[in-house]
Design an enzyme around this catalytic site. Structure first.
Site, mmCIF file in Angstrom:
data_model
loop_
_atom_site.group_PDB
_atom_site.id
_atom_site.type_symbol
_atom_site.label_atom_id
_atom_site.label_comp_id
_atom_site.label_asym_id
_atom_site.label_seq_id
_atom_site.Cartn_x
_atom_site.Cartn_y
_atom_site.Cartn_z
ATOM 1 N N ASP A 132 42.587 52.171 47.149
ATOM 2 C CA ASP A 132 41.738 51.726 48.255
ATOM 3 C C ASP A 132 41.051 50.390 48.008
ATOM 4 O O ASP A 132 40.107 50.044 48.721
ATOM 5 C CB ASP A 132 40.668 52.785 48.539
ATOM 6 C CG ASP A 132 39.725 52.993 47.360
ATOM 7 O OD1 ASP A 132 40.151 52.778 46.206
ATOM 8 O OD2 ASP A 132 38.573 53.370 47.585
ATOM 9 N N GLU A 133 41.531 49.627 47.058
ATOM 10 C CA GLU A 133 40.804 48.405 46.672
ATOM 11 C C GLU A 133 41.788 47.349 46.184
ATOM 12 O O GLU A 133 42.721 47.656 45.448
ATOM 13 C CB GLU A 133 39.806 48.759 45.570
ATOM 14 C CG GLU A 133 38.907 47.647 45.131
ATOM 15 C CD GLU A 133 37.961 48.089 44.020
ATOM 16 O OE1 GLU A 133 37.148 47.252 43.586
ATOM 17 O OE2 GLU A 133 38.031 49.267 43.580
ATOM 18 N N ASP B 164 37.599 46.737 50.076
ATOM 19 C CA ASP B 164 37.271 48.051 49.525
ATOM 20 C C ASP B 164 37.128 49.016 50.697
ATOM 21 O O ASP B 164 36.226 48.853 51.535
ATOM 22 C CB ASP B 164 35.983 47.990 48.712
ATOM 23 C CG ASP B 164 35.799 49.209 47.816
ATOM 24 O OD1 ASP B 164 36.632 50.123 47.885
ATOM 25 O OD2 ASP B 164 34.825 49.248 47.058
#
Length: 487
Positions: A105-106, A11
């Site tokens: 983003d993860e 993350d």
């Protein structure tokens, strides 16, 4: 549950805001808020400096400004975020063929499937190396969780934030989860959390002690059984490389409620065109067109029409959306409109193209509308309802959105600090320079023009042969300085 912590969850830390700070030297160490800047905008991401002032994602922007009046408020730059995301996902893909992105983003990574790790020591080593590689390539930090299941890996990365690594050793799951809030478990949102709280269950340990039968009674069989298993640390969900989208949609919230029926129809047609563009970008077609209308009183209506077969033709989708609008009462005003396509397929129905061709002449006004560039306000939402002269001024201001890149023929690359009253203020700096000078120009200055984002790292390390190319000094058995150990 696996016997080794070989599921990794990455993350990125305050992704949008951190990317903006990396791109703008003058904002490093200062509160930054990224999101919609209009009256109805919301926070997308806040930097950790802004979070310490109480700002958080999904907060109304007006509230954020009251909490952090001196923060930098910027419009998202998705071109930059997608570029950085692609760099990160490429690094993850070098670890395993099983990478499951959840957002820009993860992502989850199955290290075992890629032969990158098979025990705690090798998993920790890969996690440390990954964080080093991400910083070298993007200039940003990411937090890593390692565990024997997806649920625990995600919890671990959250506990490791910011810029840390946490490995949960198999066998310690229940001890770790016991004191945590029930909200950490997948599927426990505000409503379920409140329902459990009224039953006296606020911690994960309460769910484990209540037993499966009691949770089934409170939440139903499917949810109750799943929640009891997760409270005991059990989660057998695999990492899935391909997540098939079920729909494609776009929507806009308006700064001022729309009352003009002609304007409402024009907005629906424009949204339909954007929706089809997204559909085509994904290489898909769809069979069912969906219209979403949120009225002045916050009541939300949805209408749908199923076509004869899948299509990716903009005229067909616009016509369907327009027909759906005819059945909706917009008296009193409209604050949000959305158009979506569901029933996705990888092909189109040929006879729909003939239908589209027949309608092309009647849809000439659509083509004229499409020729006008979209002018956006700071929310990623469409502005509406102003006087024509006000619209002209707002249009010029929106061309210079706060935080977006510009280039001046004399002063070089910079970014917009703000605009209004016919002026635009620009700070001239690049990611690898000291904080730059600020200058003000007319909004129509011929020497000033919009520009694309610069890379965040000027001389990025070559990781084309990663992970084999990582320095051996990073592959020791213990955590790097500043990182967290397993519980």
């Amino acid at each position: 549950m696996r016997a080794a912590p070989t599921i990794l969850h990455l993350d990125m830390d305050a992704f949008y805001a951190s990317a903006e700070q990396a791109a703008k030297p003058s904002l490093r160490g200062k509160p930054v808020v990224v999101g919609g800047l209009g009256m109805r905008g919301v926070v997308a991401t806040a930097s950790y400096e802004a979070r310490r002032l109480g700002v958080h994602s999904a907060m109304p922007m007006a509230q954020a400004r009251r909490l952090a009046p001196n923060a930098a408020y910027l419009v998202p730059r998705f071109a930059l975020y997608r570029t950085v995301s692609d760099q990160v996902m490429e690094l993850l893909g070098r670890l395993s063929p099983l990478v499951e992105p959840l957002s820009l983003d993860e992502a989850f990574v199955d290290l075992e499937a890629g032969g990158a790790a098979d025990d705690s020591a090798s998993a920790r080593r890969v996690g440390e190396q990954l964080r080093t590689a991400i910083r070298a390539v993007t200039g940003l930090s990411g937090s890593v969780g390692l565990a024997g299941s997806k649920m625990l890996a995600k919890i671990a990365s959250e506990e490791a934030k910011p810029d840390g690594l946490l490995l949960i050793e198999p066998g310690t799951e229940r001890e770790l989860l016991a004191p945590m809030s029930v909200r950490v478990l997948p599927g426990v949102g505000p409503a379920t959390g409140d329902h459990l709280r009224r039953a006296g269950m606020t911690a994960v340990s309460h769910l484990a002690e209540a037993g499966e039968a009691e949770l089934v009674r409170l939440l139903g069989r499917a949810h109750g059984v799943a929640l009891h298993r997760m409270a005991q640390g059990h989660d057998d969900r695999p990492v899935v490389a391909e997540r098939d989208a079920k729909s494609v949609s776009v929507e806009d919230t308006f700064d001022v409620d729309l009352h003009d029926r002609v304007r409402v129809r024009t907005e629906v047609e424009r949204l339909a065109t954007r929706c089809v563009q997204r559909l085509r970008d994904a290489g898909r077609s769809g069979r069912t067109v969906v219209l979403k209308v949120r009225r002045y009183d916050f009541s939300t209506l949805t209408r749908s029409e199923t076509l004869r077969g899948p299509t990716d033709d903009p005229t067909v989708v616009r016509e369907a959306a327009a027909r759906l609008l005819e059945a909706v009462d917009t008296t009193g005003g409209v604050r949000l409109l959305g158009v979506g396509v569901t029933g996705l397929a990888d092909f189109t129905q040929e006879d729909l193209f003939a239908q589209a061709a027949d309608a092309e002449q009647a849809a000439g006004d659509f083509a004229a509308a499409d020729a006008v560039p979209e002018e956006r306000n700071g929310t990623g939402e469409e502005a509406a309802g102003a006087h024509p002269r006000e619209n002209e001024e707002q249009s010029a201001s929106r061309r210079w959105s706060a935080g977006h890149d510009v280039r001046h023929d004399v002063h070089g690359h910079g970014w917009v600090q703000g605009s209004g009253v016919g002026r635009v203020t620009v700070r001239f700096e690049e990611p690898w320079t000291p904080p730059g000078r600020v200058r003000t120009f007319r909004v129509d200055d011929p020497e000033l023009r919009p520009a694309g984002p610069l890379p965040l790292v000027r001389d990025a390390v070559d990781y084309s042969s990663w992970p084999a190319s990582l320095p051996k000094s990073l592959s020791g058995p213990g955590p790097a300085e500043g990182e967290e150990s397993s519980p």
